[in-house]
Design a protein around this motif. Structure first.
Motif, PDB file in Angstrom:
ATOM      1  N   THR A 713       8.234  -9.186  -4.593  1.00 28.36           N
ATOM      2  CA  THR A 713       7.191  -8.162  -4.516  1.00 28.36           C
ATOM      3  C   THR A 713       7.786  -6.778  -4.283  1.00 28.36           C
ATOM      4  OG1 THR A 713       5.538  -9.723  -3.705  1.00 28.36           O
ATOM      5  CG2 THR A 713       5.181  -7.406  -3.176  1.00 28.36           C
ATOM      6  N   GLN A 714       8.786  -6.680  -3.373  1.00 30.58           N
ATOM      7  CA  GLN A 714       9.401  -5.372  -3.107  1.00 30.58           C
ATOM      8  C   GLN A 714      10.093  -4.848  -4.368  1.00 30.58           C
ATOM      9  OE1 GLN A 714       8.438  -4.231  -0.288  1.00 30.58           O
ATOM     10  NE2 GLN A 714       7.711  -6.251   0.335  1.00 30.58           N
ATOM     11  N   GLY A 715      10.784  -5.753  -5.110  1.00 29.24           N
ATOM     12  CA  GLY A 715      11.437  -5.313  -6.340  1.00 29.24           C
ATOM     13  C   GLY A 715      10.440  -4.830  -7.381  1.00 29.24           C
ATOM     14  N   GLU A 716       9.313  -5.539  -7.502  1.00 28.85           N
ATOM     15  CA  GLU A 716       8.288  -5.141  -8.485  1.00 28.85           C
ATOM     16  C   GLU A 716       7.627  -3.827  -8.092  1.00 28.85           C
ATOM     17  OE1 GLU A 716       7.289  -9.748  -9.808  1.00 28.85           O
ATOM     18  OE2 GLU A 716       5.910  -8.649  -8.499  1.00 28.85           O
ATOM     19  N   ARG A 717       7.542  -3.542  -6.779  1.00 22.79           N
ATOM     20  CA  ARG A 717       6.988  -2.245  -6.351  1.00 22.79           C
ATOM     21  C   ARG A 717       7.911  -1.099  -6.746  1.00 22.79           C
ATOM     22  NH1 ARG A 717       4.758  -4.242  -0.448  1.00 22.79           N
ATOM     23  NH2 ARG A 717       2.661  -4.856  -1.160  1.00 22.79           N
ATOM     24  N   PHE A 718       9.229  -1.326  -6.682  1.00 19.57           N
ATOM     25  CA  PHE A 718      10.165  -0.309  -7.161  1.00 19.57           C
ATOM     26  C   PHE A 718       9.952  -0.051  -8.647  1.00 19.57           C
ATOM     27  CE2 PHE A 718      12.827  -0.859  -3.314  1.00 19.57           C
ATOM     28  CZ  PHE A 718      13.092   0.480  -3.059  1.00 19.57           C
ATOM     29  N   GLN A 719       9.765  -1.146  -9.415  1.00 16.49           N
ATOM     30  CA  GLN A 719       9.519  -0.977 -10.845  1.00 16.49           C
ATOM     31  C   GLN A 719       8.219  -0.215 -11.098  1.00 16.49           C
ATOM     32  OE1 GLN A 719       9.616  -5.017 -12.310  1.00 16.49           O
ATOM     33  NE2 GLN A 719      11.769  -4.835 -12.950  1.00 16.49           N
ATOM     34  N   ALA A 720       7.204  -0.439 -10.228  1.00 15.30           N
ATOM     35  CA  ALA A 720       5.877   0.168 -10.431  1.00 15.30           C
ATOM     36  C   ALA A 720       5.883   1.672 -10.211  1.00 15.30           C
ATOM     37  CB  ALA A 720       4.860  -0.495  -9.496  1.00 15.30           C
ATOM     38  N   LEU A 721       6.954   2.212  -9.575  1.00 15.83           N
ATOM     39  CA  LEU A 721       6.997   3.660  -9.349  1.00 15.83           C
ATOM     40  C   LEU A 721       6.887   4.430 -10.654  1.00 15.83           C
ATOM     41  CD1 LEU A 721       9.823   3.898  -6.651  1.00 15.83           C
ATOM     42  CD2 LEU A 721       7.425   4.567  -6.337  1.00 15.83           C
ATOM     43  N   LEU A 722       7.516   3.917 -11.723  1.00 19.03           N
ATOM     44  CA  LEU A 722       7.535   4.656 -12.986  1.00 19.03           C
ATOM     45  C   LEU A 722       6.944   3.874 -14.147  1.00 19.03           C
ATOM     46  CD1 LEU A 722      11.120   6.168 -12.673  1.00 19.03           C
ATOM     47  CD2 LEU A 722       8.960   7.411 -12.530  1.00 19.03           C
ATOM     48  N   ARG A 725       1.795   1.355 -13.899  1.00 17.48           N
ATOM     49  CA  ARG A 725       0.887   0.235 -13.574  1.00 17.48           C
ATOM     50  C   ARG A 725      -0.289   0.766 -12.766  1.00 17.48           C
ATOM     51  NH1 ARG A 725       1.304  -5.254 -15.140  1.00 17.48           N
ATOM     52  NH2 ARG A 725       0.071  -6.510 -13.718  1.00 17.48           N
ATOM     53  N   ASP A 726       0.025   1.654 -11.796  1.00 19.66           N
ATOM     54  CA  ASP A 726      -1.011   2.393 -11.062  1.00 19.66           C
ATOM     55  C   ASP A 726      -0.871   3.851 -11.502  1.00 19.66           C
ATOM     56  OD1 ASP A 726      -2.479   3.870  -9.274  1.00 19.66           O
ATOM     57  OD2 ASP A 726      -1.881   2.708  -7.509  1.00 19.66           O
ATOM     58  N   PRO A 727      -1.740   4.324 -12.406  1.00 18.07           N
ATOM     59  CA  PRO A 727      -1.547   5.659 -12.996  1.00 18.07           C
ATOM     60  C   PRO A 727      -1.517   6.775 -11.953  1.00 18.07           C
ATOM     61  CG  PRO A 727      -3.461   4.540 -13.968  1.00 18.07           C
ATOM     62  CD  PRO A 727      -2.908   3.637 -12.925  1.00 18.07           C
ATOM     63  N   ARG A 728      -2.368   6.646 -10.901  1.00 18.04           N
ATOM     64  CA  ARG A 728      -2.414   7.699  -9.882  1.00 18.04           C
ATOM     65  C   ARG A 728      -1.111   7.733  -9.076  1.00 18.04           C
ATOM     66  NH1 ARG A 728      -7.097   6.090 -11.254  1.00 18.04           N
ATOM     67  NH2 ARG A 728      -6.728   4.003 -10.425  1.00 18.04           N
ATOM     68  N   ALA A 729      -0.621   6.524  -8.705  1.00 17.52           N
ATOM     69  CA  ALA A 729       0.600   6.477  -7.916  1.00 17.52           C
ATOM     70  C   ALA A 729       1.783   7.001  -8.723  1.00 17.52           C
ATOM     71  CB  ALA A 729       0.872   5.042  -7.472  1.00 17.52           C
ATOM     72  N   LEU A 781       1.790   0.374  -3.609  1.00  9.63           N
ATOM     73  CA  LEU A 781       2.133   0.169  -5.014  1.00  9.63           C
ATOM     74  C   LEU A 781       1.809  -1.266  -5.436  1.00  9.63           C
ATOM     75  CD1 LEU A 781       5.535   2.052  -5.173  1.00  9.63           C
ATOM     76  CD2 LEU A 781       3.417   2.729  -6.305  1.00  9.63           C
ATOM     77  N   PRO A 782       1.390  -1.472  -6.685  1.00  4.69           N
ATOM     78  CA  PRO A 782       1.025  -2.823  -7.134  1.00  4.69           C
ATOM     79  C   PRO A 782       2.268  -3.663  -7.451  1.00  4.69           C
ATOM     80  CG  PRO A 782       0.797  -1.298  -8.944  1.00  4.69           C
ATOM     81  CD  PRO A 782       1.176  -0.473  -7.744  1.00  4.69           C
ATOM     82  N   SER A 783       2.130  -4.968  -7.356  1.00  2.00           N
ATOM     83  CA  SER A 783       3.166  -5.904  -7.810  1.00  2.00           C
ATOM     84  C   SER A 783       2.498  -6.922  -8.721  1.00  2.00           C
ATOM     85  CB  SER A 783       3.821  -6.599  -6.618  1.00  2.00           C
ATOM     86  OG  SER A 783       2.924  -7.538  -6.051  1.00  2.00           O
ATOM     87  N   ARG A 784       3.301  -7.821  -9.277  1.00  8.28           N
ATOM     88  CA  ARG A 784       2.755  -8.820 -10.202  1.00  8.28           C
ATOM     89  C   ARG A 784       2.188 -10.029  -9.460  1.00  8.28           C
ATOM     90  NH1 ARG A 784       7.168  -9.809 -14.696  1.00  8.28           N
ATOM     91  NH2 ARG A 784       5.377 -10.709 -15.776  1.00  8.28           N
ATOM     92  N   ALA A 785       2.192  -9.940  -8.121  1.00  5.00           N
ATOM     93  CA  ALA A 785       1.617 -11.047  -7.354  1.00  5.00           C
ATOM     94  C   ALA A 785       0.123 -11.204  -7.646  1.00  5.00           C
ATOM     95  CB  ALA A 785       1.827 -10.810  -5.861  1.00  5.00           C
TER      96      ALA A 785
END
Length: 789
Positions: A713-722, A725-729, A781-785
């Motif tokens: 989950t922590q790794g997927e949150r790093f990926q979600a930064l750019l 996945r969450d357009p606002r974030a 941040l979202p993850s794939r969980a």
């Protein structure tokens, strides 16, 4: 808590320093090189890592002109060597007046209680007492001493004397009698007075021996395609696969996805083969008629001796081979067993010489050389091990109503296995045998195991019992230093960990080339083919299992055999089996790795929260100096690590490593977990016990699953930064990156670092108890969980 691990039950599981009298001690109190028993400038012998043991040797060569029995008209002679209460006998010959025995008898000098040695020649009688032919008597004070490398003592002819007086009788016997040590060439093959009670086949099982592992190869069979494959039922196209067999190893290709008479697979099948090659490679093309029925379409047999040997990664040439098949048609009953041409198969087959064939765990590897001898480098060192003795062994079996142990020691390093002689009925055996190995890599492990010999005649079907094991990693030894320690022999039983005794060793690692050894540290442990064309984890496990089986079978065929249970114990055959105890031990090993980082973070937390104002002010001063002189940051870090290394040198380990019960969680394991560890596979327990253990396993696996999921989950949150996945974030992070780039471009790096550092070190009264803004942003941040079922 396991009741067996209570303090009152604790035994001494630590390594002990010993001071054995190593090296040669001249007999009769003489001092070497000082005009004592012998004067010599000779250096110490190859037996300088063991305590010297003296033996009286009697070599019985042959006899001649022995008189015949007046009653039977023939002579069935044998020789009996008698020293005090000890008697040794040669084999007897039927109807032979000039027999040749060529047997050696060894009597331990420590146990000699007689001043004379008597050698009797007797005539074996089937009924009644054996007839006396004659004897030779030696005064013990007149027996010469032999010191290697002097040549062996020449045997002489002695006239036989009568039993009652010194009158000479007809016949002569050729003998050699001398006092020597265990360094004598006659020692390994001699009959020993210590094992006088052993008879029959058991005599072969007590001798010391050196064994060499069979030379193992990986056999790679690349099954490419086949042509003109015809099924028995001509109305239906075949769905073919290939079954390959080498000895007991059977592998199959996948089914060809299409039904065709020209199937294509292009699959690699890997086997383990041992020299000398006794098995053939047998390939069978089969048709999957139904899920439960396969029909053979053709067969090919290849001798492994004709297969090309590859020493690098260059591909070998492929070849077409004709397949043979049996006719099974209704009109061919009379030709059912005649071979006839059917089709052909396209193969690329080679014996891989550039791999090291694994027959032991990578964690305890003792050899990493490739199979092909041409690829071996020069040895970088010599390992010498003196197997001195064992103390305090426990009784392993009962004989004549009392406990007894017949112990021997096995050492394995590289391709060479050694086995000491068995000392019968002795809880404190003294072997004092020395062995030498060439070392090609210091980051390897020598394994020594002590066993109870259960094959001394009588009920010889029981496997040899394990007494304990010791592992020593060579890289932990200082060069040219003799280590003399007593190692605890620990075994985990269903009742808990148990100390079976202690093994006393003398170990010396001699470096031949320091430059070559340092050069090795920059290179991979295994040959480069393991990295250029690696095997999968499943392949390696399967191949290691097959290699262990081959080694066990081949060494079991030696004389005396090194038995399967011994080889498997030395090679850790059951190390892959599930164990709650081992899993907990590995978990706490991981936890201990983070203990340094955790203690460092705690110290930094105390600095941040001004627990010790003086320390915090000093950290501020150091921080400001490094900000003013940023070029000092890296030198300061490396200097600090250098000083830590120099400081730790005072506390460096002085002893080789040994089995640790605390690290293994063997001293605090629960009885039910032990019972589970020693359960058979598949399980032999009752249904309710299996259900309880399965539930426990599920709970442990659930925790592991949660931890692994959190890391993902922590790794997927790093990926979600750019990843938007969450357009606002992502929008906020992109804008933040732009502002940060401008600020960092405009503002000097020192100012940025100074402000950030002082903000991080600010006093607690300026802190909020709520999580920081970056932490809040990251956790949102979202993850794939979310998308998991």
């Amino acid at each position: 808590m396991n009741p067996l691990s209570a303090p009152y039950y604790q035994e001494d599981y630590k390594l002990k320093d010993t001071k054995p009298q190593l090296g040669e001690r001249w007999p009769h109190g003489g001092i070497r090189g000082a005009g004592g028993w012998i004067s010599s400038e000779r250096a110490t012998s190859t037996y300088d890592l063991v305590e010297q043991m003296f033996y009286l040797y009697v070599r019985v060569e042959k006899a001649r002109d022995l008189p015949t029995n007046p009653m039977s008209g023939s002579c069935d002679p044998y020789v009996e060597v008698k020293l005090g209460n000890y008697k040794g006998k040669t084999r007897h010959f039927e109807k032979k007046s000039n027999p040749e025995w060529k047997q050696v008898f060894a009597f331990s000098k420590e146990k000699i209680q007689s001043s004379v040695l008597e050698v009797f020649v007797r005539d074996r009688e089937i009924v009644g007492r054996d007839d006396y032919i004659g004897k030779v008597v030696f005064d013990m004070n007149e027996v010469p001493t032999r010191v290697p490398p002097d040549s062996p003592l020449a045997p002489q002819w002695y006239r036989l004397e009568d039993r009652r007086d010194d009158r000479k009788v007809k016949g002569e016997v050729m003998l050699a009698v001398w006092i020597g040590t265990q360094a004598d060439e006659a020692f390994p093959e001699a009959w020993h007075s210590d094992a006088a009670t052993v008879e029959g086949e058991g005599v072969f099982n007590i001798r010391s021996k050196v064994y060499v592992s069979p030379k193992l190869w990986y056999l790679r069979v690349n099954v490419i395609e086949a042509q003109d494959v015809e099924p028995l039922d001509k109305s239906q196209l075949p769905q073919a696969f290939v079954e390959a067999q080498v000895g007991n190893q059977v592998l199959k290709t996948k089914l060809c996805p299409t039904r065709t008479t020209n199937p294509l697979w292009n699959e690699d099948l890997i086997f383990v083969a041992a020299e000398p090659f006794e098995e053939q490679l047998v390939l069978t093309v089969e048709n999957k008629v139904t899920p439960a029925k396969d029909e053979p379409l053709g067969r090919l047999r290849l001798s492994l001796n004709v297969i090309e040997r590859r020493l690098d990664h260059r591909p070998v040439h492929s070849k077409w081979f004709n397949l043979e098949k049996f006719g099974f048609g209704a009109l061919e009953l009379d030709k059912r067993h005649e071979l006839k041409f059917s089709s052909r198969i396209h193969l690329r087959v080679c014996l891989e010489g550039a791999y090291h064939v694994m027959d032991e765990s990578t964690m305890y590897i003792s050899d990493q050389r490739p199979t092909a001898r041409q690829l071996w480098k020069q040895p970088i060192g010599i390992l010498e091990v003196g197997i001195l003795s064992a103390q305090g062994l426990l009784p392993m079996k009962t004989r004549d109503g009392r406990g007894t142990t017949d112990a021997y020691c096995v050492a394995k390093y590289g391709l060479k296995w050694v086995r000491t002689r068995t000392l019968v009925d002795n809880f404190n055996p003294k072997w004092n045998e020395q062995y030498t190995w060439e070392v090609y890599d210091p980051c390897t492990v020598i394994t020594l195991g002590v066993f109870d010999n259960c094959h001394l005649g009588g009920s010889g079907t029981k496997p040899d019992s394990r007494i304990g094991k010791v592992r020593i990693r060579l890289s932990t030894l200082e060069a040219d230093r003799i280590y003399t320690h007593s190692y605890p022999l620990l075994v985990l039983n269903p009742s808990g960990v148990k100390k079976m005794g202690e093994l006393q060793l003398a170990v010396r690692f001699t470096c031949l080339s320091l430059a070559s050894m340092i050069y090795l540290y920059a290179h991979p442990l295994l040959p480069k083919m393991h990295y250029l064309h690696p095997f999968t984890v499943n392949q390696l496990d399967s191949l290691r299992y097959q290699a262990m089986n081959i080694v066990a079978v081949r060494l079991g065929r030696a004389e005396p055999p090194l038995r399967k249970e011994v080889v498997e114990y030395m090679l850790d055959v059951d190390s892959h089996m599930w164990s709650m105890r081992r899993s907990k031990a590995n978990f706490f090993r991981i936890v201990s790795l983070f203990s340094g980082a955790i203690s460092m973070s705690k110290w930094l937390g105390e600095v941040r929260y001004w627990k010790n104002p003086v320390t915090t002010i000093l950290v501020h001063v150091l921080f400001l100096i490094l900000i003013c002189y940023p070029e000092l940051i890296l030198p300061t870090i490396f200097l600090y690590m250098f000083l830590i290394g120099i400081w730790n040198y005072r506390f460096r380990p002085r002893h080789p490593p040994h089995m640790d019960t605390k690290l293994s969680w063997a001293d605090a394991v629960h009885p039910d977990e032990l019972d589970e560890e020693f359960d058979t596979f598949p399980t032999s327990k009752q249904q309710d016990v299996v259900r309880m253990r399965y539930d426990r396993l599920r709970s442990v696996a659930g925790r592991i699953q949660t931890v692994v999921g959190d890391m993902a989950t922590q790794g997927e949150r790093f990926q979600a930064l750019l990843s938007w996945r969450d357009p606002r974030a992502t929008s906020l992070f992109v804008i933040f990156c732009l502002i940060a780039a401008v600020v960092l471009y405009v503002t000097p790096f020192k100012i940025i670092t100074l402000v950030a550092g002082l903000f991080w070190l600010r006093h607690p009264r300026f802190r909020s108890k709520l999580p920081s803004i970056p932490s809040n942003f990251f956790r949102r941040l979202p993850s794939r969980a979310d998308t998991m079922l």
